[in-house]
Design an enzyme around this catalytic site. Structure first.
Site, PDB file in Angstrom:
ATOM      1  CB  CYS A  66      -0.915  -0.042   1.219  1.00 59.97           C
ATOM      2  SG  CYS A  66      -1.795   1.491   1.556  1.00 59.97           S
ATOM      3  CB  CYS A  69       0.246   1.714   4.118  1.00 63.57           C
ATOM      4  SG  CYS A  69      -1.481   1.230   4.024  1.00 63.57           S
TER       5      CYS A  69
END
Length: 143
Positions: A66, A69
């Site tokens: 991600c 993230c």
């Protein structure tokens, strides 16, 4: 003899790393120590330990693939250093599918903030200021 000097110099230059922990140490309760800023939650035992560290906790659900993230990781680490009274946990959704399902995680990054057993904030998305404000509000709640 030269090898000995090289090793000795290396040890001297590294001694400052041994003299202090790389991440802060915080004593809590009955001599329980906290030696890291962010707890990686990988199994039931680490989750139980995490829950016992502090009543005020933040869970960060993330994934290695991600992009947002990855962008939030240093922000999260810095916040964990800025708020020592709050426990910060990190859960990789791919490694901890049951825990992710328990919290109904449908997107990452997702942040869930707790005061005791009560969820005070929950949001998804890479928003550093929202995370900072949420953690600040969490710390301002009475014990």
């Amino acid at each position: 003899f030269f090898s000995f000097i090289v090793i000795f110099v290396r040890l001297l230059t590294m001694s400052h790393l041994l003299a202090r922990p790389s991440v802060r140490s915080l004593l809590r309760g009955a001599n329980q120590s906290r030696y890291m800023s962010v707890y990686p939650l990988k199994n039931e035992e680490t989750i139980q330990n995490f829950n016992s560290v502090s009543n005020k906790r933040v869970l960060y659900f993330t994934a290695s693939w991600c992009g947002p993230c990855k962008a939030m990781a240093p922000v999260y680490d810095k916040l964990s250093d800025s708020y020592p009274a709050v426990a910060f946990g990190k859960v990789d959704v791919d490694d901890q599918l049951p825990l992710s399902e328990d919290f109904a995680i449908s997107s990452v990054p997702t942040f869930i903030l707790f005061d005791g057993e009560k969820v005070t904030h929950r949001f998804s998305g890479a928003d550093p200021s929202k995370l900072d404000n949420s953690v600040k509000e969490l710390t301002e709640l009475p014990e």
